[in-house]
Design a protein around this motif. Structure first.
Motif, PDB file in Angstrom:
ATOM      1  N   LEU A  52    -117.480  55.732  -4.229  1.00 17.48           N
ATOM      2  CA  LEU A  52    -116.360  55.177  -4.322  1.00 17.48           C
ATOM      3  C   LEU A  52    -116.634  53.401  -4.951  1.00 17.48           C
ATOM      4  O   LEU A  52    -117.661  53.040  -4.586  1.00 17.48           O
ATOM      5  N   TYR A  53    -115.773  53.281  -6.053  1.00 18.29           N
ATOM      6  CA  TYR A  53    -115.804  52.038  -6.465  1.00 18.29           C
ATOM      7  C   TYR A  53    -114.398  51.366  -6.251  1.00 18.29           C
ATOM      8  O   TYR A  53    -113.244  51.830  -6.114  1.00 18.29           O
ATOM      9  N   TRP A  54    -114.589  50.043  -6.332  1.00 23.13           N
ATOM     10  CA  TRP A  54    -113.154  49.041  -5.849  1.00 23.13           C
ATOM     11  C   TRP A  54    -113.491  47.794  -6.430  1.00 23.13           C
ATOM     12  O   TRP A  54    -114.722  47.412  -7.100  1.00 23.13           O
ATOM     13  N   SER A  55    -112.657  46.757  -6.275  1.00 24.86           N
ATOM     14  CA  SER A  55    -112.727  45.266  -6.931  1.00 24.86           C
ATOM     15  C   SER A  55    -112.138  44.517  -5.815  1.00 24.86           C
ATOM     16  O   SER A  55    -111.168  44.688  -5.200  1.00 24.86           O
ATOM     17  N   GLN A  56    -112.771  43.233  -5.937  1.00 18.39           N
ATOM     18  CA  GLN A  56    -112.291  42.012  -5.277  1.00 18.39           C
ATOM     19  C   GLN A  56    -113.052  40.792  -6.101  1.00 18.39           C
ATOM     20  O   GLN A  56    -113.869  40.477  -5.362  1.00 18.39           O
ATOM     21  N   GLY A  57    -112.642  40.478  -7.119  1.00 20.78           N
ATOM     22  CA  GLY A  57    -113.268  39.639  -7.786  1.00 20.78           C
ATOM     23  C   GLY A  57    -114.155  40.077  -8.666  1.00 20.78           C
ATOM     24  O   GLY A  57    -114.156  40.057  -9.916  1.00 20.78           O
ATOM     25  N   SER A  58    -115.294  40.873  -8.044  1.00 25.41           N
ATOM     26  CA  SER A  58    -116.179  41.752  -8.619  1.00 25.41           C
ATOM     27  C   SER A  58    -116.204  43.153  -8.452  1.00 25.41           C
ATOM     28  O   SER A  58    -114.904  43.456  -7.751  1.00 25.41           O
ATOM     29  N   ILE A  59    -116.851  43.834  -9.050  1.00 23.27           N
ATOM     30  CA  ILE A  59    -116.719  45.412  -8.877  1.00 23.27           C
ATOM     31  C   ILE A  59    -117.807  45.705  -8.020  1.00 23.27           C
ATOM     32  O   ILE A  59    -118.893  45.583  -8.114  1.00 23.27           O
ATOM     33  N   PHE A  60    -117.364  46.598  -6.887  1.00 21.03           N
ATOM     34  CA  PHE A  60    -118.301  47.144  -5.997  1.00 21.03           C
ATOM     35  C   PHE A  60    -118.543  48.566  -6.103  1.00 21.03           C
ATOM     36  O   PHE A  60    -117.691  49.335  -6.535  1.00 21.03           O
TER      37      PHE A  60
ATOM     38  N   GLY B  32    -106.579  39.852   3.066  1.00 21.28           N
ATOM     39  CA  GLY B  32    -106.928  40.523   1.792  1.00 21.28           C
ATOM     40  C   GLY B  32    -106.443  42.315   2.122  1.00 21.28           C
ATOM     41  O   GLY B  32    -105.813  42.562   3.145  1.00 21.28           O
ATOM     42  N   PHE B  33    -106.600  43.077   1.040  1.00 17.85           N
ATOM     43  CA  PHE B  33    -106.275  44.518   1.196  1.00 17.85           C
ATOM     44  C   PHE B  33    -107.352  45.261   1.616  1.00 17.85           C
ATOM     45  O   PHE B  33    -108.703  44.604   1.557  1.00 17.85           O
ATOM     46  N   ARG B  34    -106.939  46.113   2.094  1.00 11.20           N
ATOM     47  CA  ARG B  34    -107.803  47.432   2.649  1.00 11.20           C
ATOM     48  C   ARG B  34    -107.443  48.702   1.947  1.00 11.20           C
ATOM     49  O   ARG B  34    -106.373  48.695   1.138  1.00 11.20           O
ATOM     50  N   ILE B  35    -108.358  49.695   1.820  1.00 20.81           N
ATOM     51  CA  ILE B  35    -108.170  50.944   1.484  1.00 20.81           C
ATOM     52  C   ILE B  35    -108.257  52.066   2.171  1.00 20.81           C
ATOM     53  O   ILE B  35    -108.962  52.245   2.929  1.00 20.81           O
ATOM     54  N   GLY B  36    -107.022  52.673   2.157  1.00 18.16           N
ATOM     55  CA  GLY B  36    -106.954  54.115   2.852  1.00 18.16           C
ATOM     56  C   GLY B  36    -107.149  55.233   2.135  1.00 18.16           C
ATOM     57  O   GLY B  36    -107.313  55.435   1.080  1.00 18.16           O
ATOM     58  N   VAL B  37    -107.047  56.411   2.937  1.00 15.65           N
ATOM     59  CA  VAL B  37    -107.119  57.706   2.588  1.00 15.65           C
ATOM     60  C   VAL B  37    -106.143  58.658   3.045  1.00 15.65           C
ATOM     61  O   VAL B  37    -105.869  58.558   4.195  1.00 15.65           O
ATOM     62  N   ALA B  38    -105.436  59.451   2.152  1.00 23.13           N
ATOM     63  CA  ALA B  38    -104.513  60.481   2.610  1.00 23.13           C
ATOM     64  C   ALA B  38    -105.099  61.886   2.060  1.00 23.13           C
ATOM     65  O   ALA B  38    -105.428  61.892   0.991  1.00 23.13           O
TER      66      ALA B  38
ATOM     67  N   GLY C 200    -123.662  44.005 -10.482  1.00 24.52           N
ATOM     68  CA  GLY C 200    -123.804  42.713 -11.050  1.00 24.52           C
ATOM     69  C   GLY C 200    -124.246  42.432 -12.490  1.00 24.52           C
ATOM     70  O   GLY C 200    -124.361  41.603 -12.845  1.00 24.52           O
ATOM     71  N   GLU C 201    -124.360  43.542 -13.075  1.00 15.64           N
ATOM     72  CA  GLU C 201    -124.741  43.450 -14.474  1.00 15.64           C
ATOM     73  C   GLU C 201    -123.463  43.190 -15.456  1.00 15.64           C
ATOM     74  O   GLU C 201    -123.867  43.002 -16.610  1.00 15.64           O
ATOM     75  N   LEU C 202    -122.271  43.206 -14.957  1.00 17.98           N
ATOM     76  CA  LEU C 202    -120.996  42.875 -15.651  1.00 17.98           C
ATOM     77  C   LEU C 202    -120.805  41.609 -16.063  1.00 17.98           C
ATOM     78  O   LEU C 202    -121.539  40.516 -15.375  1.00 17.98           O
ATOM     79  N   PRO C 203    -119.864  41.001 -16.797  1.00 12.71           N
ATOM     80  CA  PRO C 203    -119.678  39.811 -17.166  1.00 12.71           C
ATOM     81  C   PRO C 203    -119.354  39.100 -15.851  1.00 12.71           C
ATOM     82  O   PRO C 203    -118.572  39.451 -15.023  1.00 12.71           O
ATOM     83  N   THR C 204    -119.718  37.877 -15.924  1.00  6.24           N
ATOM     84  CA  THR C 204    -119.708  36.779 -14.672  1.00  6.24           C
ATOM     85  C   THR C 204    -118.445  35.859 -14.870  1.00  6.24           C
ATOM     86  O   THR C 204    -118.204  35.599 -13.840  1.00  6.24           O
ATOM     87  N   GLU C 205    -117.927  35.488 -15.922  1.00  5.34           N
ATOM     88  CA  GLU C 205    -116.882  34.840 -16.367  1.00  5.34           C
ATOM     89  C   GLU C 205    -115.499  35.896 -16.339  1.00  5.34           C
ATOM     90  O   GLU C 205    -115.589  36.663 -17.181  1.00  5.34           O
ATOM     91  N   GLY C 206    -114.606  35.206 -15.870  1.00  9.28           N
ATOM     92  CA  GLY C 206    -113.141  36.073 -15.782  1.00  9.28           C
ATOM     93  C   GLY C 206    -112.853  37.035 -14.957  1.00  9.28           C
ATOM     94  O   GLY C 206    -113.933  37.604 -14.334  1.00  9.28           O
ATOM     95  N   LEU C 207    -111.731  37.339 -14.696  1.00  6.78           N
ATOM     96  CA  LEU C 207    -111.606  38.505 -13.495  1.00  6.78           C
ATOM     97  C   LEU C 207    -111.980  39.798 -13.898  1.00  6.78           C
ATOM     98  O   LEU C 207    -111.770  40.188 -15.307  1.00  6.78           O
ATOM     99  N   LYS C 208    -112.527  40.542 -13.164  1.00  9.82           N
ATOM    100  CA  LYS C 208    -112.817  41.884 -13.298  1.00  9.82           C
ATOM    101  C   LYS C 208    -112.215  42.688 -12.446  1.00  9.82           C
ATOM    102  O   LYS C 208    -111.906  42.465 -11.331  1.00  9.82           O
TER     103      LYS C 208
END
Length: 456
Positions: free
Chosen positions: A179-187, A137-143, A206-214
């Protein structure tokens, strides 16, 4: 000596006046506003009074360059503007082959973000790592850079404890960064003061919609309310939604839809929200230059408004964009405000090079186009020039002010068979001042095509 001081003072005052006029001039962007390349996922920021947009950069895929049927992105550009109209491409700021931890042939430099903290600019970006130890999967970097345009120096390793895409950073009024990011859910999670490490374990919002990609979180604050915006596949394609909270990490309450699904079926959308000179704007993307392939996209912006209770009013995407267009600049009628349902269409100027833009085509007598908010200013124009082409003898177009019953500004004959021509005629009515709509229709045999109109 007195003369020298007076002229020097006058020059300084003149320069100051010109600067104030530039700063106070209305935004007048048309969509898409980046027309030199494909671009997507625009993260818009204001740094030192100037707007900077950090998008991802779609390129056509092919042998040895990603998948031809998928998103292909190898680098990032940054664009900036003082007025949301005239955009400067500052070139490549990060490329996959210059980041030590990135798989160089992955072509997966997806949606980024950039923030300013204590004189340093921190650019966050997701992509595929060389090292897949501990999971793929993906990682997140900083420059990091000293200027918003770089040069950016990537950190040697991605952020520890973060796996996913679409990074977004929010710095609260107390200085705490998130920092916010996504991987199926939003973190989300707090960042340490160095902006390079998490200060706590990630939490799922976790209060966001549970069905469908976010995906694609972007958080901003207004009047003590924290707005979390995100694309969500509620049906077939992504629409832009939002939730609100009294805290940057929630709990959030889902409030509604910012922008509906694309009417032409573009599968993705990705947003940022920006206040600039006391007006809020929504930055997003669509596949304008690639209508048959929605993995090559282009960034747009439209005005965003709030209801008295703080709810976001739904944004209807436009071609016209925002603000006013100066009458003495080329007016691209194909970025219209309104278009007749018959006998008028929009097409590419050059299908082989779509970045050249579009044209308005009148195919019959009932065709018309209206372009709103043309600023004539205090100085009255005396003539009009348009770039047009026609095939039939007797072809002409008529231009009116403020609608189909408004005063006729000019009638322009378009000689046939000569290709694109720049035709100039004097205005036939009292020259307008102020701000008006421009209404254009054929006044003779069709078809007739128009590239742009300009007043002199």
């Amino acid at each position: 000596m007195l003369r020298y001081v007076s002229w020097g003072l006058l020059s300084a005052l003149t320069l100051l006046l010109l600067l104030l006029l530039l700063l106070l001039s209305p935004a007048r962007a048309q969509n898409p506003f980046i027309t030199s390349q494909f671009s997507a996922d625009p993260s818009a920021r204001v740094f030192n009074g100037r707007v900077y947009v950090y998008p991802s950069h779609d390129i056509p895929g092919g042998p040895g360059r990603g998948r031809a049927d998928w998103f292909v992105m190898e680098d990032y550009h940054v664009f900036s503007s003082a007025n949301l109209t005239d955009w400067t491409d500052h070139g490549v700021i990060i490329t996959q082959n210059q980041v030590p931890w990135v798989q160089p042939d992955s072509y997966s430099m997806w949606a980024p973000d950039c923030v300013l903290r204590r004189g340093k600019y921190y650019f966050y970006f997701p992509t595929t790592p060389r090292d897949t130890t501990g999971g793929g999967g993906f990682r997140i970097g900083v420059a990091v850079a000293d200027q918003p345009t770089g040069p950016f120096v990537p950190q040697p390793q991605p952020l520890a404890g973060v796996r996913g895409i679409d990074p977004n950073v929010f710095i609260d009024k107390d200085g705490q960064a998130y920092l916010y990011w996504s991987q199926g859910s939003i973190f989300g999670a707090k960042l340490k003061d160095n902006m390079l490490e998490l200060a706590e374990p990630p939490r799922t919002l976790g209060e966001l919609p549970t069905e469908g990609l976010k995906e694609g979180p972007f958080l901003f604050e207004r009047r003590g309310t924290y707005y979390l915006t995100y694309p969500h596949v509620a049906h077939q394609t992504e629409r832009l939604e939002y939730a609100t909270s009294t805290s940057p990490l929630g709990p959030f309450r889902v409030r509604g839809v910012i922008m509906d699904e694309s009417p032409t079926g573009c599968w993705t959308n990705h947003q940022s929200v920006l206040e600039f000179r006391n007006q809020w704007y929504l930055f997003y993307h669509h596949n304008d230059f690639s209508p048959e392939f929605d993995k090559n996209r282009s960034v747009r912006l439209d005005s965003l408004f709030f209801e008295p209770d703080g709810a976001i009013r739904k944004v209807t995407p436009t071609l016209r964009g925002v603000g006013q267009t100066a009458a003495r600049q080329p007016i691209q009628l194909d970025r219209y405000s309104r278009l007749s349902s018959t006998d008028a269409t929009i097409d590419f100027l050059d299908p082989a090079n779509r970045f050249r833009g579009w044209k308005t085509v009148f195919t019959g007598p009932q065709g018309w186009v209206q372009y709103n908010a043309v600023s004539f200013g205090p100085a009255r124009p005396r003539a009009l020039t348009l770039r047009a082409t026609a095939a039939a003898p007797g072809a002409a177009v008529q231009l009116r002010l403020d609608g189909p019953r408004g005063p006729v500004l000019a009638r322009v004959a378009v000689p046939p068979g000569r290709g694109w021509q720049e035709l100039s005629v004097p205005l036939t009515t009292t020259s307008p001042t102020g701000t008006h709509a421009l209404f254009v229709a054929p006044a003779g045999p069709a078809p007739v095509e128009i590239d742009w109109v300009r007043f002199e």
